[in-house]
Design a protein around this motif. Structure first.
Motif, PDB file in Angstrom:
ATOM      1  N   GLY A 404      10.023  62.161  70.054  1.00 16.41           N
ATOM      2  CA  GLY A 404       9.824  62.574  68.673  1.00 16.41           C
ATOM      3  C   GLY A 404      10.850  61.975  67.734  1.00 16.41           C
ATOM      4  O   GLY A 404      11.196  60.785  67.803  1.00 16.41           O
ATOM      5  N   GLU A 405      11.389  62.819  66.826  1.00 22.77           N
ATOM      6  CA  GLU A 405      12.385  62.354  65.862  1.00 22.77           C
ATOM      7  C   GLU A 405      13.640  61.827  66.546  1.00 22.77           C
ATOM      8  O   GLU A 405      14.290  60.900  66.058  1.00 22.77           O
ATOM      9  CB  GLU A 405      12.760  63.481  64.896  1.00 22.77           C
ATOM     10  CG  GLU A 405      11.662  63.875  63.927  1.00 22.77           C
ATOM     11  CD  GLU A 405      10.749  64.947  64.514  1.00 22.77           C
ATOM     12  OE1 GLU A 405      10.889  65.226  65.728  1.00 22.77           O
ATOM     13  OE2 GLU A 405       9.886  65.472  63.775  1.00 22.77           O
ATOM     14  N   ALA A 406      13.987  62.420  67.692  1.00 22.76           N
ATOM     15  CA  ALA A 406      15.186  61.976  68.402  1.00 22.76           C
ATOM     16  C   ALA A 406      15.031  60.535  68.885  1.00 22.76           C
ATOM     17  O   ALA A 406      15.983  59.741  68.840  1.00 22.76           O
ATOM     18  CB  ALA A 406      15.481  62.904  69.573  1.00 22.76           C
ATOM     19  N   LEU A 407      13.846  60.163  69.320  1.00 22.76           N
ATOM     20  CA  LEU A 407      13.607  58.789  69.756  1.00 22.76           C
ATOM     21  C   LEU A 407      13.681  57.827  68.559  1.00 22.76           C
ATOM     22  O   LEU A 407      14.277  56.748  68.657  1.00 22.76           O
ATOM     23  CB  LEU A 407      12.240  58.687  70.438  1.00 22.76           C
ATOM     24  CG  LEU A 407      11.784  57.274  70.826  1.00 22.76           C
ATOM     25  CD1 LEU A 407      12.788  56.614  71.770  1.00 22.76           C
ATOM     26  CD2 LEU A 407      10.385  57.308  71.446  1.00 22.76           C
ATOM     27  N   ILE A 408      13.096  58.216  67.439  1.00 25.76           N
ATOM     28  CA  ILE A 408      13.141  57.361  66.245  1.00 25.76           C
ATOM     29  C   ILE A 408      14.586  57.203  65.757  1.00 25.76           C
ATOM     30  O   ILE A 408      15.024  56.098  65.419  1.00 25.76           O
ATOM     31  CB  ILE A 408      12.238  57.960  65.141  1.00 25.76           C
ATOM     32  CG1 ILE A 408      10.771  57.850  65.565  1.00 25.76           C
ATOM     33  CG2 ILE A 408      12.473  57.258  63.815  1.00 25.76           C
ATOM     34  CD1 ILE A 408       9.801  58.513  64.594  1.00 25.76           C
ATOM     35  N   ASP A 409      15.330  58.300  65.746  1.00 27.41           N
ATOM     36  CA  ASP A 409      16.732  58.225  65.324  1.00 27.41           C
ATOM     37  C   ASP A 409      17.534  57.322  66.251  1.00 27.41           C
ATOM     38  O   ASP A 409      18.401  56.562  65.790  1.00 27.41           O
ATOM     39  CB  ASP A 409      17.356  59.624  65.309  1.00 27.41           C
ATOM     40  CG  ASP A 409      16.811  60.489  64.182  1.00 27.41           C
ATOM     41  OD1 ASP A 409      16.228  59.916  63.226  1.00 27.41           O
ATOM     42  OD2 ASP A 409      16.945  61.734  64.255  1.00 27.41           O
ATOM     43  N   LEU A 410      17.271  57.399  67.561  1.00 28.41           N
ATOM     44  CA  LEU A 410      17.974  56.545  68.513  1.00 28.41           C
ATOM     45  C   LEU A 410      17.675  55.074  68.238  1.00 28.41           C
ATOM     46  O   LEU A 410      18.589  54.235  68.244  1.00 28.41           O
ATOM     47  CB  LEU A 410      17.556  56.912  69.940  1.00 28.41           C
ATOM     48  CG  LEU A 410      18.137  56.048  71.061  1.00 28.41           C
ATOM     49  CD1 LEU A 410      19.664  56.163  71.094  1.00 28.41           C
ATOM     50  CD2 LEU A 410      17.529  56.424  72.420  1.00 28.41           C
ATOM     51  N   CYS A 411      16.413  54.759  67.974  1.00 25.62           N
ATOM     52  CA  CYS A 411      16.047  53.359  67.686  1.00 25.62           C
ATOM     53  C   CYS A 411      16.761  52.841  66.429  1.00 25.62           C
ATOM     54  O   CYS A 411      17.297  51.726  66.423  1.00 25.62           O
ATOM     55  CB  CYS A 411      14.536  53.241  67.521  1.00 25.62           C
ATOM     56  SG  CYS A 411      13.575  53.493  69.030  1.00 25.62           S
TER      57      CYS A 411
END
Length: 451
Positions: A404-411
């Motif tokens: 979710g948002e955590a994956l997008i933030d990591l990218c």
């Protein structure tokens, strides 16, 4: 210019002495100027005293007494005084459209001083206009090797030619005037450019607002699914897009696309593609048929050398099964308990050739599986040494565990670290994360079907 002198004060009449040689001077007050004939009392032997009694007149009082006596015999009391010289008239030069390739320009630049054009013979429209306007002398205004203006003069009123001293003075004047005129031109040019930039910025802001209306206001609320999305254009407006299109059978079509180029041209094509997808998806349902239809429609009107890559994915929220087709877009990555998988399907980008077929594939999401749909703004970003972020890094980030948002933030965090703080974004970035809740239950096999 005429001036009125009042009759109630003798000192005012005494101010009417002529100023020798003065263009604005006033003539001596004379009754003949008003057409009044002098009477006997105007003679020196018949002067009138200030008290109004006749008597002997001193020689020094003759002139003043004449004036006072004349004023009393003119009850209207107004003396009209006219200028002895005609006012100067300065005629404006001709309106001249001097093209940069006009032969007169090269001639004046080579002369770099006053030029008598009466005998000058050139195939020059500007020269003919000057001669027709009565110009005989042209002084070029040159600054930094460029002709910025002209001083154009007609014949002298004395009908004599311009002397060497006249030419020297004019050339000196041109030397001072040219830089000042050039500065004025540059200031006006900068002001015009600033106004133009301001208009463009305002138009782009309006275009940005309009484009944002095409993007979803919210992500779909699907039981047992978590959806997150991110979009950042490289410029005010961009060519990336994504959407969630509800289908009549309860499924949802996810689309992510990227138009070649950036800025306003890409934004216009993006708007057309988005509208076509919105129209075709509820009718055709099948992702391959939708892409085929949109491709044929775009081929008719899309500008040359432009095309659109697009991924269409149809999700059944209840079963977790998806059908997808790809028109040359970046391959999505899915993190599963067996590792990261790629959702590959063959297909040409939209808008290149009509009659294209788009391969359809299926995939079964297990509880906890997470997919990342992305555009090339992420993978094709460059570090200061021009190393590319690369698709292997994107795949690695998907496999690290966040969703979710955590994956997008990591990218985005990894991208910022890779490119550095002063990096200028090269392309639009679109990221859509789709995860099936770990607590979801389904039946079926996992994997990508074989063609």
């Amino acid at each position: 210019m005429a001036q009125q002198v009042g009759s109630g004060a003798a000192p005012a009449a005494s101010e009417t002495k002529a100023t020798p040689g003065g263009a604005s001077g006033m003539t001596e007050a004379d009754p003949r100027q008003n057409g009044t004939k002098p009477g006997p009392g105007d003679k020196a032997s018949r002067g009138v005293m200030a008290g109004g009694q006749p008597g002997d007149v001193k020689a020094g009082d003759v002139k003043a007494s004449r004036v006072r006596g004349w004023l009393r015999r003119n009850p209207q009391g107004a003396v009209t005084v006219t200028d002895t010289h005609a006012p100067s008239v300065v005629a404006a030069g001709p309106e001249l459209d001097l093209a940069s390739n006009d032969p007169l320009v090269g001639y004046l630049l080579s002369a770099a001083s006053a030029v008598d054009i009466t005998g000058l013979q050139l195939q020059s429209p500007a020269l003919q206009e000057l001669k027709q306007a009565g110009v005989v002398l042209v002084v070029p205004l040159i600054s930094s090797g460029s002709l910025v203006g002209l001083l154009s003069l007609g014949p002298r009123r004395s009908e004599r030619g311009y002397s060497t001293d006249d030419l020297r003075l004019l050339n000196s004047l041109a030397g001072y005037a040219a830089p000042a005129m050039r500065v004025g031109q540059l200031v006006r040019q900068q002001q015009a450019e600033a106004r133009q930039r301001e208009r463009i910025e305002q138009e782009l802001k309006i275009a940005q607002i309009i484009q944002q209306q095409f993007l979803p206001k919210s992500v779909p609320d699907l039981p047992s699914w978590h959806v997150a999305a991110f979009y950042r254009p490289a410029r005010t407006v961009g060519g990336d897009f994504y959407d969630f299109i509800p289908l009549p059978d309860g499924r949802v079509m996810f689309v992510v696309g990227d138009v070649t180029d950036k800025g306003i041209p890409a934004a216009l094509v993006m708007a057309s593609t988005h509208a076509l997808l919105r129209d075709a998806a509820p009718r055709l349902i099948s992702p391959g048929r939708v892409l085929g239809h949109v491709n044929d429609m775009l081929c008719v009107d899309i500008p040359a050398h432009m095309f659109v890559t697009c991924l269409a994915l149809v999700l059944d929220p209840a079963s977790g099964q998806i059908e997808f087709a790809n028109a040359g877009h970046d391959v999505p990555y899915v993190r599963t308990r067996h590792g990261v998988q790629e959702l590959r399907a063959r297909g040409m980008p939209l808008g290149l050739m009509t009659g294209m077929d788009y391969e359809e594939k299926t995939f079964q999401f297990e509880p906890g599986d997470c997919a990342l749909l992305h555009s090339d703004g992420l993978a094709e970003a460059h570090a200061p040494d021009r190393e590319m972020f690369g698709f292997p890094r994107v795949s690695e980030l998907v496999g690290k565990g966040p969703s979710g948002e955590a994956l997008i933030d990591l990218c985005l965090t990894e991208l910022g670290t890779f490119t550095g703080p002063d990096h200028e974004q090269e392309d639009d970035i679109t990221l859509v994360s789709l995860q099936r809740s770990p607590s979801a239950w389904h039946q079926g096999d996992q994997g990508v079907d074989e063609p």
